[in-house]
Design an enzyme around this catalytic site. Structure first.
Site, PDB file in Angstrom:
ATOM      1  N   GLU A  46       9.667  44.957  25.035  1.00  0.00           N
ATOM      2  CA  GLU A  46      10.987  45.609  25.006  1.00  0.00           C
ATOM      3  C   GLU A  46      11.123  46.572  26.183  1.00  0.00           C
ATOM      4  OE1 GLU A  46      11.954  46.031  20.235  1.00  0.00           O
ATOM      5  OE2 GLU A  46      10.456  47.297  21.153  1.00  0.00           O
ATOM      6  N   PHE A  47      10.034  47.317  26.409  1.00  0.00           N
ATOM      7  CA  PHE A  47      10.055  48.292  27.501  1.00  0.00           C
ATOM      8  C   PHE A  47      10.333  47.578  28.827  1.00  0.00           C
ATOM      9  CE2 PHE A  47       8.248  50.831  30.884  1.00  0.00           C
ATOM     10  CZ  PHE A  47       8.640  52.117  30.565  1.00  0.00           C
ATOM     11  N   ASP A  48       9.603  46.484  29.061  1.00  0.00           N
ATOM     12  CA  ASP A  48       9.767  45.772  30.333  1.00  0.00           C
ATOM     13  C   ASP A  48      11.157  45.163  30.455  1.00  0.00           C
ATOM     14  OD1 ASP A  48       7.314  46.429  31.298  1.00  0.00           O
ATOM     15  OD2 ASP A  48       6.314  44.699  30.430  1.00  0.00           O
ATOM     16  N   SER A  94       0.942  51.473  38.696  1.00  0.00           N
ATOM     17  CA  SER A  94       0.882  50.599  37.525  1.00  0.00           C
ATOM     18  C   SER A  94       0.870  49.156  38.033  1.00  0.00           C
ATOM     19  CB  SER A  94       2.119  50.932  36.718  1.00  0.00           C
ATOM     20  OG  SER A  94       2.312  50.007  35.733  1.00  0.00           O
ATOM     21  N   LEU A  95       0.915  48.207  37.132  1.00  0.00           N
ATOM     22  CA  LEU A  95       0.935  46.799  37.542  1.00  0.00           C
ATOM     23  C   LEU A  95       2.238  46.162  37.086  1.00  0.00           C
ATOM     24  CD1 LEU A  95      -2.641  45.650  36.463  1.00  0.00           C
ATOM     25  CD2 LEU A  95      -1.792  45.795  38.802  1.00  0.00           C
ATOM     26  N   GLU A 120      -9.248  38.983  36.197  1.00  0.00           N
ATOM     27  CA  GLU A 120     -10.022  39.943  35.403  1.00  0.00           C
ATOM     28  C   GLU A 120      -9.345  40.123  34.057  1.00  0.00           C
ATOM     29  OE1 GLU A 120     -10.004  43.646  37.535  1.00  0.00           O
ATOM     30  OE2 GLU A 120     -10.765  42.698  39.353  1.00  0.00           O
ATOM     31  N   ASP A 124      -7.301  47.350  27.411  1.00  0.00           N
ATOM     32  CA  ASP A 124      -6.210  48.119  26.823  1.00  0.00           C
ATOM     33  C   ASP A 124      -6.689  49.512  26.412  1.00  0.00           C
ATOM     34  OD1 ASP A 124      -3.747  48.755  25.912  1.00  0.00           O
ATOM     35  OD2 ASP A 124      -3.865  47.575  24.074  1.00  0.00           O
ATOM     36  N   ARG A 143      -4.431  59.322  34.741  1.00  0.00           N
ATOM     37  CA  ARG A 143      -3.372  58.911  35.640  1.00  0.00           C
ATOM     38  C   ARG A 143      -2.301  59.997  35.799  1.00  0.00           C
ATOM     39  NH1 ARG A 143      -0.171  53.355  35.459  1.00  0.00           N
ATOM     40  NH2 ARG A 143       0.471  53.971  33.383  1.00  0.00           N
ATOM     41  N   GLU A 180     -10.973  51.713  33.188  1.00  0.00           N
ATOM     42  CA  GLU A 180     -10.287  51.922  31.919  1.00  0.00           C
ATOM     43  C   GLU A 180     -11.245  52.557  30.919  1.00  0.00           C
ATOM     44  OE1 GLU A 180      -7.265  51.031  32.408  1.00  0.00           O
ATOM     45  OE2 GLU A 180      -6.283  50.705  30.474  1.00  0.00           O
ATOM     46  N   TYR A 233     -11.879  48.863  40.202  1.00  0.00           N
ATOM     47  CA  TYR A 233     -11.202  49.063  41.481  1.00  0.00           C
ATOM     48  C   TYR A 233     -11.932  50.148  42.260  1.00  0.00           C
ATOM     49  CZ  TYR A 233      -6.977  49.601  44.467  1.00  0.00           C
ATOM     50  OH  TYR A 233      -6.079  49.637  45.489  1.00  0.00           O
ATOM     51  N   LYS A 295      -5.612  39.542  41.029  1.00  0.00           N
ATOM     52  CA  LYS A 295      -5.585  40.353  42.255  1.00  0.00           C
ATOM     53  C   LYS A 295      -5.921  39.465  43.447  1.00  0.00           C
ATOM     54  CE  LYS A 295      -7.319  44.337  39.734  1.00  0.00           C
ATOM     55  NZ  LYS A 295      -8.498  45.146  39.394  1.00  0.00           N
ATOM     56  N   LYS A 319       0.505  39.418  30.319  1.00  0.00           N
ATOM     57  CA  LYS A 319       0.250  40.007  28.998  1.00  0.00           C
ATOM     58  C   LYS A 319       0.161  38.900  27.951  1.00  0.00           C
ATOM     59  CE  LYS A 319       0.674  44.308  28.422  1.00  0.00           C
ATOM     60  NZ  LYS A 319       1.571  45.326  28.647  1.00  0.00           N
ATOM     61  N   CYS A 418       2.778  56.852 -12.770  1.00  0.00           N
ATOM     62  CA  CYS A 418       2.697  57.745 -13.927  1.00  0.00           C
ATOM     63  C   CYS A 418       4.044  58.319 -14.334  1.00  0.00           C
ATOM     64  CB  CYS A 418       1.700  58.881 -13.644  1.00  0.00           C
ATOM     65  SG  CYS A 418       2.322  60.070 -12.462  1.00  0.00           S
ATOM     66  N   CYS A 433       3.234  62.150  -5.347  1.00  0.00           N
ATOM     67  CA  CYS A 433       3.234  62.375  -6.786  1.00  0.00           C
ATOM     68  C   CYS A 433       2.398  63.622  -7.036  1.00  0.00           C
ATOM     69  CB  CYS A 433       2.615  61.177  -7.504  1.00  0.00           C
ATOM     70  SG  CYS A 433       2.210  61.562  -9.207  1.00  0.00           S
ATOM     71  N   CYS A 439      -2.386  61.068 -12.935  1.00  0.00           N
ATOM     72  CA  CYS A 439      -1.877  59.849 -12.309  1.00  0.00           C
ATOM     73  C   CYS A 439      -3.057  58.920 -11.997  1.00  0.00           C
ATOM     74  CB  CYS A 439      -1.121  60.251 -11.039  1.00  0.00           C
ATOM     75  SG  CYS A 439      -0.433  58.862 -10.156  1.00  0.00           S
TER      76      CYS A 439
HETATM   77  S1  IVH Z   1      -5.955  47.250  38.508  1.00  0.00           S
HETATM   78  C1  IVH Z   1      -3.217  49.170  41.677  1.00  0.00           C
HETATM   79  N1  IVH Z   1      -7.391  45.978  36.744  1.00  0.00           N
HETATM   80  O1  IVH Z   1      -3.489  48.272  33.353  1.00  0.00           O
HETATM   81  C2  IVH Z   1      -3.767  48.401  40.549  1.00  0.00           C
HETATM   82  N2  IVH Z   1      -5.803  47.566  35.976  1.00  0.00           N
HETATM   83  O2  IVH Z   1      -0.599  48.051  33.321  1.00  0.00           O
HETATM   84  C3  IVH Z   1      -4.652  49.189  39.700  1.00  0.00           C
HETATM   85  N3  IVH Z   1      -5.815  47.868  33.541  1.00  0.00           N
HETATM   86  O3  IVH Z   1      -2.841  51.229  35.122  1.00  0.00           O
HETATM   87  C4  IVH Z   1      -4.921  48.610  38.386  1.00  0.00           C
HETATM   88  N4  IVH Z   1      -7.407  46.425  33.109  1.00  0.00           N
HETATM   89  O4  IVH Z   1      -4.823  51.198  33.460  1.00  0.00           O
HETATM   90  C5  IVH Z   1      -6.425  46.883  36.949  1.00  0.00           C
HETATM   91  N5  IVH Z   1      -8.774  44.824  35.301  1.00  0.00           N
HETATM   92  C6  IVH Z   1      -7.823  45.718  35.514  1.00  0.00           C
HETATM   93  C7  IVH Z   1      -7.222  46.420  34.452  1.00  0.00           C
HETATM   94  C8  IVH Z   1      -6.201  47.337  34.715  1.00  0.00           C
HETATM   95  C9  IVH Z   1      -6.569  47.303  32.597  1.00  0.00           C
HETATM   96  C10 IVH Z   1      -4.762  48.863  33.280  1.00  0.00           C
HETATM   97  C11 IVH Z   1      -4.715  50.024  34.237  1.00  0.00           C
HETATM   98  C12 IVH Z   1      -3.356  49.966  34.855  1.00  0.00           C
HETATM   99  C13 IVH Z   1      -2.595  49.243  33.793  1.00  0.00           C
HETATM  100  C14 IVH Z   1      -1.340  48.629  34.339  1.00  0.00           C
END
Ligand code: IVH
Length: 675
Positions: A46-48, A94-95, A120, A124, A143, A180, A233, A295, A319, A418, A433, A439
């Site tokens: 939904e967010f996206d 972010s990604l 990769e 989460d 972050r 992470e 990374y 990547k 996702k 009860c 209650c 009870c």
């Molecule tokens: S790379 C510039 N690799 O997903 C790119 N991120 O939705 C840096 N995450 O902020 C992120 N697994 O917290 C990368 N194998 C992975 C990851 C990963 C989880 C998280 C990370 C990022 C978020 C983006």
């Protein structure tokens, strides 16, 4: 004519402009709830979707450009108190997310031909940036808002797989590793179980639990919860290797925890095979994953592709589809828990979810049902993502409202078990209650808690046996346990003399359980295991505790006015006093070792906050010194704080609060001199 056309334009434009403004607000709020409060309100999808719509609208109306728009920055988890805030050397981006294999295919096909793609797992948890100077871990930043984050190094140092020091000569002067932080499933479940026992709110999923844990001010508690981390990374100047994969391999050789599930792929087919494999295999991993990250492997190619304002163009996330199903809500029933909380439960047309059949799911509370206007007969969404208990997350639109025989069923006003009138405490979402002693689920729940492992640890008295004994009139309260006789137990179906004797042995052994655990076992509301220990140290007999006032109890670390009031109320209830009397006569430990007497009263009556890092002694040692001299160590600064024992790099928020309240700050040396 011209004026008419203009008018027509504004008729189309204005609602879209309004939608744009609304989306900005909604997404800003969703970011705050997700990152700061750890209470997500929108699903990722939904967010996206909303974010994409906002991007489209902003492209249509460039005059409404705003650098503060959620499309221009990543969500922020800043705002928690007590940590040093540090600017990132490289912004933490972010990604871009995608939800279909087609989108992934398209992304791969747009890349220069022949590129290598590293696949990769997408872990989460929450991202962390580790700074190493001359091989020493010097900062660990969250972050934050992407530009600056909180330095949570003390908490990060509790993670066994993160090296504090790299003893090598072939490493660059400075480098940064990002990854992470996660709470493994097993630790998450254990933590939630403890929280349930202690009547603390449960974490919805391991990500929220990891986030809450990382922001704790007590590294010992962080260590106890058992976080882990995967790194993915490496950044810095003059780093070895020309590909992402090589760099991670190097990091692995330097001793960092790098996942083995990393693969260099050369074609869309290989990428798809990776996704398919991990879509099922990830369920066997010890930590939560929510997708795959792709990547570009070659670092020069990465640089060429570059970045948008928020995400790298050289990477994308896929996702996994959330595990949710639409099903019929047949009926709403109400379940009464050990503490009397009444939870609405959705009884569903059974559906398969993550490999199990689900037919009951929580509807949380009255407000939740009202906000979504959920009624029996609706089609509802049921999810079982990271959560242990399946939950309802939404409902489908009603097509022929009024015809489908929907019943509007209000929340009950009396206890379904009860019949007592339910009460709702102001500020709480739950109805309760109040009939604690009469009870059935509350009576049985109290007994179950009393015999549980961390309390009196009476083996053989499980949920079913307790239920049976309750039905047969053998158990009405915890004191009845000590009146059970061999012949009464052995006379029950399924229980022969041998198991009866086992139960009695367990009951006998429980008489040696120390006072702190007995206190926990009594099940006083909000008095969890740790709090009970602290109270028992201060009040080493039940008689002393019985006469303690709210004010006196509040002087104990971790005991706030609400807990103190619950304790006082417990001892005001004559029924409890009778039970305690019987327990004492049965031979339970109602006395314990006293806390060591203060060696001086130099700090008597003073509330002292410890903040920052120290060079002569550890924080724990300072805490012990404060207590040994009659003072009280408290966690947060308030106007009641006498002074702050301030070490190096004290959190700026704490410093500001202290300054605002005019509270003195005393250095380590001054403090030692004082003693
Ligand atoms: S790379 C510039 N690799 O997903 C790119 N991120 O939705 C840096 N995450 O902020 C992120 N697994 O917290 C990368 N194998 C992975 C990851 C990963 C989880 C998280 C990370 C990022 C978020 C983006």
């Amino acid at each position: 004519m011209f004026a008419d056309a203009l008018d027509l334009f504004s008729q189309i434009e204005e609602p879209e402009r309004e939608e744009l403004r609304h989306l900005r607000k909604e997404l800003e709020e969703a970011n705050y709830k997700y990152y700061v409060l750890n209470m997500p309100t929108l699903s990722d999808r939904e967010f996206d979707e909303k974010m994409h719509r906002l991007q489209d609208l902003e492209a249509l109306y460039p005059d409404m450009f705003d650098p503060k728009s959620p499309t221009q920055h990543v969500g922020s988890d800043l705002g928690k108190k007590g940590f040093e805030q540090v600017k990132h050397k490289y912004p933490m981006l972010s990604l871009a997310n995608s939800y279909s294999r087609e989108e992934i295919e398209e992304w791969v096909r747009k890349l220069p031909s022949g590129v290598e793609i590293v696949c990769e797992l997408k872990y989460d948890g929450l991202s962390i940036s580790l700074w190493y100077e001359h091989g020493v871990l010097v900062k660990a930043l969250t972050r934050g808002d992407g530009q600056q984050g909180d330095n949570v190094i003390d908490n990060i140092k509790t993670i066994p797989s993160i090296p504090w020091k790299i003893e090598r000569t072939d490493i660059p002067e400075f480098f940064e590793l990002r990854g992470e932080v996660l709470l493994p499933w097993a630790n998450f479940e254990r933590l939630n179980k403890e929280r349930e026992e202690q009547e603390e709110p449960l974490f919805a999923n391991p990500r929220n639990a990891a986030s809450g844990t990382l922001k704790l001010q007590d590294p010992r508690e962080v260590a106890r919860r058992g976080l882990d981390a995967y790194l993915y990374y490496m950044l810095g100047e003059n780093l070895p290797g020309s590909t992402h994969f090589e760099r991670l391999d190097t990091a692995r050789q330097w001793g960092f925890h790098i996942s083995d599930a990393i693969k260099v792929c050369h074609s869309v087919d290989e990428v798809m095979a990776y996704i398919s494999y991990w879509d099922t295999e990830r369920k066997n991993l010890p930590v939560a994953t929510d997708g795959i990250v792709l990547k570009v492997n070659n670092l020069a190619q990465q640089e060429e592709l570059g970045y948008t304002a928020k995400t790298p163009r050289w990477a994308i996330a896929y996702k996994f589809p959330a595990e949710k199903q639409l099903t019929l809500l047949k009926e709403i029933t109400y379940q009464v828990g050990r503490t009397g909380v009444v939870t609405p439960v959705a009884n569903l047309e059974p559906v398969q979810l993550s490999g199990t059949m689900v037919q009951r799911a929580t509807l949380h509370n009255e407000d939740f049902i009202k906000s979504l206007d959920i009624r029996p007969g609706d089609k509802v969404w049921v999810e079982k993502g990271g959560e242990i208990i399946p939950k309802i997350t939404g409902r489908a639109d009603r097509t022929d409202e009024g015809v489908s025989g929907l019943v509007v069923s209000g929340f009950p006003t009396t206890c379904p078990e009860c019949g007592a009138d339910l009460v709702r405490v102001e500020g709480e979402a739950a109805w309760r209650c109040p009939n604690e002693a009469g009870c059935p689920p509350q009576i049985k729940g109290k007994i179950e808690h009393f015999v549980s492992r961390k309390a009196m640890d009476i083996e053989g008295l499980g949920e079913e046996t307790i239920d049976l004994f309750y039905q047969k009139g053998l158990l009405h309260n915890i004191a009845d346990i000590y009146d059970l006789r061999l012949e009464d137990i052995a006379a029950q179906e399924r229980l022969g003399e041998k198991s009866a004797q086992n139960i009695l042995d367990g009951i006998e052994a429980s008489k040696q359980v120390p006072w702190a655990r007995v206190l926990f076992a009594l099940g006083i509301r909000m008095v969890g295991e740790t709090t009970a220990k602290k109270i028992a140290r201060r009040y080493n007999t039940i008689d002393a505790l019985q006469w303690a006032t709210v004010e006196q109890l509040c002087a104990i670390e971790d005991v706030g006015p609400q807990i103190a009031e619950n304790i006082v109320k417990y001892f005001e209830d004559i029924r409890n006093l009778e039970i305690l009397d019987r327990l004492r006569k049965a031979g339970l430990q109602m006395e314990g070792e006293a806390a060591p007497e203060p060696t001086s009263d130099k700090l008597a009556g003073l509330s002292i906050v410890i903040s920052g890092t120290f060079s002569h002694h550890s924080r724990d040692e300072y805490k012990a010194m404060i207590e040994a001299n009659g003072g009280k160590n408290v966690g947060s600064v308030s106007k009641k704080t006498s002074f702050i024992l301030a070490g190096e790099s004290m959190g700026p928020e704490k410093r500001k609060k202290a300054e605002d309240l005019g509270i003195k700050m005393i250095s380590e040396d001054e403090f030692l001199e004082m003693l």
